[in-house]
Motif scaffolding. Structure first.
Motif, short mmCIF file in Angstrom:
data_model
loop_
_atom_site.label_atom_id
_atom_site.label_comp_id
_atom_site.label_asym_id
_atom_site.label_seq_id
_atom_site.Cartn_x
_atom_site.Cartn_y
_atom_site.Cartn_z
N ILE A 125 41.69 84.60 107.33
CA ILE A 125 40.93 83.69 106.84
C ILE A 125 40.47 82.69 107.86
O ILE A 125 39.23 82.41 107.38
CB ILE A 125 42.04 82.82 105.67
N LEU A 126 41.05 82.23 108.69
CA LEU A 126 40.16 81.44 109.89
C LEU A 126 39.18 82.14 110.54
O LEU A 126 38.13 81.55 110.60
CB LEU A 126 41.25 81.17 111.15
N LYS A 127 39.27 83.50 110.65
CA LYS A 127 38.09 84.12 111.23
C LYS A 127 36.86 84.19 110.24
O LYS A 127 35.70 84.16 110.81
CB LYS A 127 38.39 85.73 111.42
N GLU A 128 37.17 84.20 108.77
CA GLU A 128 36.09 84.19 107.97
C GLU A 128 35.55 82.56 107.80
O GLU A 128 34.18 82.57 107.82
CB GLU A 128 36.53 84.54 106.54
N LEU A 129 36.44 81.58 108.10
CA LEU A 129 35.82 80.19 107.87
C LEU A 129 35.14 79.83 109.21
O LEU A 129 34.18 78.94 108.95
CB LEU A 129 37.19 79.30 107.65
N LEU A 140 42.54 73.79 108.12
CA LEU A 140 43.48 74.88 107.75
C LEU A 140 44.67 74.75 109.05
O LEU A 140 45.59 75.14 108.85
CB LEU A 140 42.94 76.11 107.35
N LEU A 141 43.86 74.69 110.15
CA LEU A 141 44.99 74.70 111.22
C LEU A 141 46.07 73.36 111.20
O LEU A 141 46.96 73.29 111.53
CB LEU A 141 44.12 74.58 112.65
N GLY A 172 50.92 75.35 99.94
CA GLY A 172 50.42 75.08 101.24
C GLY A 172 50.26 76.48 101.95
O GLY A 172 49.60 77.45 101.65
N VAL A 173 51.08 76.48 102.98
CA VAL A 173 50.92 77.55 103.82
C VAL A 173 52.43 78.44 103.86
O VAL A 173 53.51 77.62 104.12
CB VAL A 173 50.69 77.27 105.41
#
Length: 275
Positions: A125-129, A140-141, A172-173
């Motif tokens: 998800i982070l790679k896309e964001l 998100l981090l 959440g996570v």
């Protein structure tokens, strides 16, 4: 995923009951992941812990870490793969009992386990964001650190938090994978300090606005950390202050690509824990 194998192939010469179609196979550290479809169409993840020997780099790190006298920096003793499989199931149940989001356990076999697929990992998800919304990316981090604080507030530790083993959940996570079990070899407070130390290094490496995110992530975790854990971390920061200058000199030789992130976290902790 690293590659695909035709349906029906037995990974490590073991059949995975009820699984059909294509396999998507990857390895991360000492774990092999097999994303697959059940014959009823349900997506699952099959996990095989692997026995891997320490290389020369790991042996050197063990020697150097022993000089620190800080339990949370020590390499962990070897645990056989079959035992790690059972330890992961036990930890998943502990997390679920504490109302922390984890994948559903579908089956436990000799040497492997089958879980409900939790979709994209936080790392994916982070790679896309990062390509379209850096503010949401960094938030998100910070949320990951906050959710690790919830784990610690429940009296538990993760072991080796990694963005590849986290997923988005309603609360959440969530945590989908456990690789190491430091609480078996050190006090829980030290194991929790090890958790946040490792996660902050990952966050420092991934964040766009590194200084802001590192500070915000630490605050989000610290609000939920216990007094003993904070005191253990502060003792570690006092040690870091003593070794900061020599660390800067030797880290390019021994720490590899994560050197800058480790150094950033080390400096942050020394500056922000009042030592």
């Amino acid at each position: 995923m690293a590659g695909f194998a035709a349906g029906g192939e037995n990974i490590k010469n073991r059949a995975v009951p009820g699984v059909g179609g294509d396999f998507a196979i990857s390895e991360s550290g000492s774990v092999r992941f097999i994303k697959a479809s059940m014959k009823n169409g349900r997506r699952v993840c099959v996990k095989y812990p692997l026995d891997k020997k320490r290389g020369a780099k790991q042996r050197l790190r063990k020697i150097l870490s022993a000089l620190t006298m800080q339990p949370f920096l020590q390499p962990l003793p070897f645990i056989p793969a079959a035992e790690k499989n059972l330890l992961e199931i036990a930890k998943l149940r502990d997390f679920a009992a504490a109302d922390l989001a984890v994948p559903e356990i579908l089956a436990v076999q000799d040497g492997f386990s089958i879980f409900a697929d939790t979709g994209k990992t936080i790392a994916e998800i982070l790679k896309e964001l990062r390509q379209r919304d850096t503010i949401l990316h960094d938030r998100l981090l910070i949320r990951c650190a906050e959710c690790l604080g919830q784990v610690h507030s429940a009296g538990l530790c993760h072991g080796r938090p990694d963005l590849r083993d986290m997923f988005l959940a309603e609360r959440g996570v969530g945590f989908a994978g456990f690789r190491e079990y430091p609480e078996r070899f050190m006090p829980m407070a030290a194991a929790q300090v090890r958790d946040i130390w490792l996660l902050l290094i990952v966050i420092a490496a991934k964040a766009v606005d590194k200084d802001f995110v590192l500070a915000a992530a630490f605050r989000a975790w610290r609000r939920q950390a216990g007094l003993e854990t904070l005191e253990t971390l502060q003792a570690g920061a006092r040690f870091f202050r003593l070794v900061l200058k020599p660390y800067k000199l030797v880290s390019p030789l021994i720490m590899g690509k994560k050197r800058q992130s480790r150094l950033r976290v080390l400096q942050f902790l020394v500056s922000n824990l009042g030592v």
